[in-house]
Structure formats: structure tokens, C-alpha cells
Design an enzyme around this catalytic site. Structure first.
Site, PDB file in Angstrom:
ATOM      1  N   GLU A  43     -13.137  -3.047 -14.987  1.00  0.00           N
ATOM      2  CA  GLU A  43     -13.021  -3.114 -13.527  1.00  0.00           C
ATOM      3  C   GLU A  43     -13.383  -4.497 -12.995  1.00  0.00           C
ATOM      4  O   GLU A  43     -12.764  -4.999 -12.065  1.00  0.00           O
ATOM      5  CB  GLU A  43     -13.906  -2.051 -12.870  1.00  0.00           C
ATOM      6  CG  GLU A  43     -13.399  -0.626 -13.063  1.00  0.00           C
ATOM      7  CD  GLU A  43     -11.999  -0.416 -12.482  1.00  0.00           C
ATOM      8  OE1 GLU A  43     -11.606  -1.169 -11.576  1.00  0.00           O
ATOM      9  OE2 GLU A  43     -11.287   0.484 -12.957  1.00  0.00           O
ATOM     10  N   THR A  49      -7.003 -10.017 -10.964  1.00  0.00           N
ATOM     11  CA  THR A  49      -6.385 -10.458 -12.211  1.00  0.00           C
ATOM     12  C   THR A  49      -5.451  -9.384 -12.752  1.00  0.00           C
ATOM     13  O   THR A  49      -5.772  -8.204 -12.706  1.00  0.00           O
ATOM     14  CB  THR A  49      -7.476 -10.779 -13.256  1.00  0.00           C
ATOM     15  OG1 THR A  49      -8.460 -11.606 -12.644  1.00  0.00           O
ATOM     16  CG2 THR A  49      -6.890 -11.506 -14.448  1.00  0.00           C
ATOM     17  N   GLY A  87     -11.048 -17.162 -14.321  1.00  0.00           N
ATOM     18  CA  GLY A  87     -11.292 -17.558 -12.935  1.00  0.00           C
ATOM     19  C   GLY A  87     -12.307 -16.660 -12.237  1.00  0.00           C
ATOM     20  O   GLY A  87     -12.815 -15.698 -12.814  1.00  0.00           O
ATOM     21  N   TYR A 126     -16.039  -0.493  -4.143  1.00  0.00           N
ATOM     22  CA  TYR A 126     -14.904  -0.201  -5.020  1.00  0.00           C
ATOM     23  C   TYR A 126     -15.365  -0.053  -6.476  1.00  0.00           C
ATOM     24  O   TYR A 126     -15.043   0.940  -7.149  1.00  0.00           O
ATOM     25  CB  TYR A 126     -13.821  -1.298  -4.940  1.00  0.00           C
ATOM     26  CG  TYR A 126     -12.878  -1.145  -6.094  1.00  0.00           C
ATOM     27  CD1 TYR A 126     -11.897  -0.159  -6.069  1.00  0.00           C
ATOM     28  CD2 TYR A 126     -13.041  -1.889  -7.270  1.00  0.00           C
ATOM     29  CE1 TYR A 126     -11.080   0.069  -7.167  1.00  0.00           C
ATOM     30  CE2 TYR A 126     -12.240  -1.664  -8.369  1.00  0.00           C
ATOM     31  CZ  TYR A 126     -11.264  -0.685  -8.313  1.00  0.00           C
ATOM     32  OH  TYR A 126     -10.483  -0.444  -9.413  1.00  0.00           O
ATOM     33  N   ASP A 144      -8.613   0.145  -3.375  1.00  0.00           N
ATOM     34  CA  ASP A 144      -8.323  -1.254  -3.689  1.00  0.00           C
ATOM     35  C   ASP A 144      -6.971  -1.602  -3.053  1.00  0.00           C
ATOM     36  O   ASP A 144      -6.437  -0.824  -2.241  1.00  0.00           O
ATOM     37  CB  ASP A 144      -8.331  -1.505  -5.211  1.00  0.00           C
ATOM     38  CG  ASP A 144      -7.168  -0.804  -5.915  1.00  0.00           C
ATOM     39  OD1 ASP A 144      -6.469   0.013  -5.274  1.00  0.00           O
ATOM     40  OD2 ASP A 144      -6.948  -1.090  -7.111  1.00  0.00           O
ATOM     41  N   CYS A 200      10.829   4.559  -5.264  1.00  0.00           N
ATOM     42  CA  CYS A 200      10.638   5.866  -4.623  1.00  0.00           C
ATOM     43  C   CYS A 200      11.334   6.985  -5.401  1.00  0.00           C
ATOM     44  O   CYS A 200      10.863   8.119  -5.407  1.00  0.00           O
ATOM     45  CB  CYS A 200      11.124   5.822  -3.181  1.00  0.00           C
ATOM     46  SG  CYS A 200      10.248   4.590  -2.185  1.00  0.00           S
ATOM     47  N   CYS A 203       8.935   8.392  -7.872  1.00  0.00           N
ATOM     48  CA  CYS A 203       7.587   8.628  -7.335  1.00  0.00           C
ATOM     49  C   CYS A 203       7.299  10.129  -7.235  1.00  0.00           C
ATOM     50  O   CYS A 203       8.135  10.887  -6.739  1.00  0.00           O
ATOM     51  CB  CYS A 203       7.468   7.966  -5.968  1.00  0.00           C
ATOM     52  SG  CYS A 203       5.871   8.254  -5.192  1.00  0.00           S
ATOM     53  N   CYS A 209       5.853  11.472   1.677  1.00  0.00           N
ATOM     54  CA  CYS A 209       5.650  10.074   2.071  1.00  0.00           C
ATOM     55  C   CYS A 209       6.340   9.794   3.412  1.00  0.00           C
ATOM     56  O   CYS A 209       7.577   9.813   3.503  1.00  0.00           O
ATOM     57  CB  CYS A 209       6.197   9.141   0.998  1.00  0.00           C
ATOM     58  SG  CYS A 209       6.035   7.406   1.431  1.00  0.00           S
TER      59      CYS A 209
HETATM   60 FE1  SF4 Z   1       8.020   5.274  -2.217  1.00  0.00          FE
HETATM   61 FE2  SF4 Z   1       6.186   6.472  -0.703  1.00  0.00          FE
HETATM   62 FE3  SF4 Z   1       6.181   6.845  -3.341  1.00  0.00          FE
HETATM   63 FE4  SF4 Z   1       5.471   4.521  -2.339  1.00  0.00          FE
HETATM   64  S1  SF4 Z   1       4.405   6.451  -2.035  1.00  0.00           S
HETATM   65  S2  SF4 Z   1       6.860   4.827  -4.070  1.00  0.00           S
HETATM   66  S3  SF4 Z   1       6.833   4.326  -0.579  1.00  0.00           S
HETATM   67  S4  SF4 Z   1       7.782   7.453  -1.893  1.00  0.00           S
END
Ligand code: SF4
Length: 353
Positions: A43, A49, A87, A126, A144, A200, A203, A209
């Protein structure tokens, strides 16, 4: 209040993570806890990085410092040398201090409670959330840059408030497998919900979303406008005496603390390069230099400033003073034993070609 259905989001993220997670050297198998030292180290290294950059550093580091105890006993120079090139060296200094404190105060056991862990040097909200959830199974949230982007898109917010992000992360992490849940969230941002072209179609949370529904993914979150970085001009003296070059160690605190470099100083208004280099050598070492000629310039960008290192080659004007703490004469072959920031390595390259 957020419209995000937390239970469904959890379930989708964990299912996707089990199927699609990257195999990374610091990761334990899904559903198991990570080793605290490995998780914590990863972490710290991963802040600012990229994963691919960190991997070889991570492996080498564990060969050199396999346990918290070996790290705590290591001289700071060795620690900075192992970090050289990554760094943001304050991360290494703070990690070294924090691990030493864990060994001294906690008998070498990383504290698994938020207040104690967050009191260690360099540990922010975090890092605490990541280590405590991944290595100890605590229901501690993380936010993050990746998580911020995923949340901003799920919520379709251009500038989501920090408090709102942390509140959602807190609610999301409640339940079993908090470490996997946090890693799933960060992983989604790293490899699917990427800044410029989110995938997307691949996803697991597309159906919930809001930005996807509105077609606003590229503008979420809004890019933070950055003011141009100020420029510092440094005069640098590469001082040669026979086969040796003069190196100085920076003070422990501040930019590049504890690292070695050629004597340098921020140039003053109206000062010539030669005068600035002579002043730098005198301020750092008390030695006078002569016969200066330009070697070239190295540019480097830090977080808050751009630096232009203008180097000159110089000889001593008198016999060298006795070496003392923080000053060394080094032959070329021994240069690599010192922790030298990348810009200083490039300055050495100006001389050696
Ligand atoms: Fe796309 Fe939303 Fe999934 Fe991000 S969270 S990849 S914007 S569908």
C-alpha cells in the site's frame, strides 16, 4: 443520501472480484487475510506509483528486508537505497520509522486497531483502511483515486464531497470479506472504470451506474484544474578531486530527506551559475571550488515544483577538508552504493556520459 443499493453493489463487486482479480504478489487468495507486512508495504509503495512499477521493487524489498525486524534494524541509507527510483522518499522514511515503532512498542505485531495503527508515522485514513481490512478483516473503508472515480460515476457527480465518498465506502464495507470488497472497488477503478475510457460493457455494476445511464462517464468526476507548477532553478556543483566526486547528504526532513546529491542551491536573483555553484559547495561543505565549466541541465518534476538542475564541473581551489558526516568523496564505481535520486543520477550521467 445516496441512491446506490449497497447490498447489490457489494454482491456484484465481490462476484466480479472472485472471477477477475489480478494475481499480484502482495495479494492473498480471495476470502483469506493478507500478511500485514506485505499488505502494508504494498500500500505504501502503490501510493502515486503504478502496479507494474511496484512489482519488482516489492520483490527486491522483501528479499532485502524479509521481516519487520530486519527492516527496523536496517540503516536508513539501506532503506532509501532500496527505495531509490520509486520517488516520494518520505514514504520510505515514514515506513521505516513506523515499522521500527511497531517492533519497539508492539513487539513486532502490527496493531490491528484503527487508532493505534493510524498513530504510526505516515499512516493516513486510506492506508489504515486498506491494511486493517485486507490484513485483519476489519470493516474499515478506503477511498483512493480509483474509488473516488467509481463512486463519482455511480452517483453521476462531477465533484462528490469527500464526506459523501467516505460515507458510502463505510456503508459498503460493512459485512463479510471487507478486504476483498475494498480491493474489488479499487480493482474496478484500476482496470475497468478507468479515467479516460471506462469499459462499461465489461463492468459488473453497469445496471446501477447513474453516469452510464446518463452517458456522462467521461466527465465524472470533473478533472481538477491544476495551477502550473512553480519553477526552481538550482545551481549544482559536480566537484572532482582526482577520481572522486563530492556528494552530500540532505537533511532528514523535507524534500528528498536523507538522500545523497551533488552540492546544489536554489539560484538567487541576478546570480551567475558559477557563483551559485560555488556558493552551494561552500554552504554544504565549506570547500572552495574553481575552474567551473558547464555540464548541462537536468529537468525534474516534483509534486509541487519543477526543478531545473544546472550543473557545472569544478575542481577544488584548495586541499579537500576532512570528510565528515554527510559529506563523501566517491569514485564512480561506488556511486551506486549511495541512495541517489533519479535527477542526481542523471546529473552524474552528464559527467560520465
Ligand atoms: Fe462504466 Fe459506471 Fe462501470 Fe464505471 S462504474 S465502468 S462508468 S458502468
Amino acid at each position: 443520501m445516496t441512491p446506490v443499493p449497497v447490498a447489490e453493489l457489494r454482491s456484484r463487486l465481490l462476484g466480479w472480484y472472485d472471477a477477475s482479480r489480478r494475481d499480484l504478489p502482495w495479494r492473498a487468495a480471495p476470502g483469506t487475510l493478507g500478511d500485514p507486512y506485505r499488505v502494508w508495504l504494498s500500500e505504501v509503495m502503490l501510493q502515486q506509483t503504478r502496479v507494474e512499477t511496484v512489482k519488482p521493487y516489492f520483490e527486491r524489498w522483501l528479499e532485502r528486508f524479509p521481516t519487520l525486524e530486519t527492516l527496523s534494524e536496517a540503516p536508513r541509507d539501506d532503506v532509501l537505497k532500496a527505495w531509490e527510483g520509486l520517488g516520494y522518499y518520505s514514504r520510505a522514511r515514514n515506513f521505516h520509522r513506523a515499522v521500527s515503532e511497531v517492533v519497539e512498542r508492539y513487539g513486532g505485531r502490527v496493531p490491528d486497531e484503527a487508532d493505534s495503527f493510524r498513530a504510526l508515522p505516515g499512516v493516513g485514513r486510506y492506508t489504515a483502511g486498506a491494511v486493517l481490512s485486507i490484513a485483519f478483516g476489519r470493516n474499515e473503508p478506503v477511498v483512493d483515486g480509483n474509488v473516488r472515480r467509481v463512486f463519482a460515476r455511480l452517483l453521476d457527480r462531477a465533484e462528490p464531497a469527500e464526506a459523501e465518498l467516505w460515507s458510502l465506502a463505510e456503508r459498503l464495507v460493512e459485512g463479510d470479506r471487507p478486504g476483498d470488497l475494498n480491493q474489488a472497488l479499487m480493482e474496478l477503478g484500476a482496470i475497468v472504470c478507468t479515467p479516460r475510457s471506462p469499459s462499461c460493457d465489461a463492468c459488473p455494476v453497469t445496471v446501477m451506474c447513474a453516469a452510464h445511464a446518463a452517458g456522462t462517464q467521461p466527465e465524472r468526476p470533473a478533472r481538477r484544474k491544476r495551477a502550473p507548477l512553480p519553477l526552481e532553478e538550482h545551481a549544482v556543483a559536480v566537484v572532482r578531486h582526482g577520481e572522486e566526486l563530492l556528494l552530500v547528504r540532505r537533511p532528514d526532513e523535507g524534500r528528498l530527506g536523507g538522500m545523497w546529491e551533488f552540492p546544489g542551491a536554489v539560484m538567487r536573483a541576478g546570480e551567475t551559475l558559477e557563483d551559485g555553484a560555488a556558493r552551494a559547495a561552500a554552504e554544504w561543505t565549506g570547500m572552495r571550488i574553481a575552474g567551473l565549466r558547464s555540464l548541462g541541465t537536468v529537468e525534474h518534476v516534483f509534486t509541487h515544483v519543477r526543478v531545473s538542475y544546472r550543473a557545472v564541473l569544478a575542481e577544488l581551489a584548495a586541499e579537500p577538508l576532512q570528510p565528515r558526516a554527510g559529506i563523501r568523496w566517491v569514485v564512480r564505481d561506488r556511486l551506486e552504493e549511495l541512495a541517489l535520486p533519479r535527477a542526481q543520477q542523471r546529473i552524474a550521467g552528464l559527467f560520465f556520459g
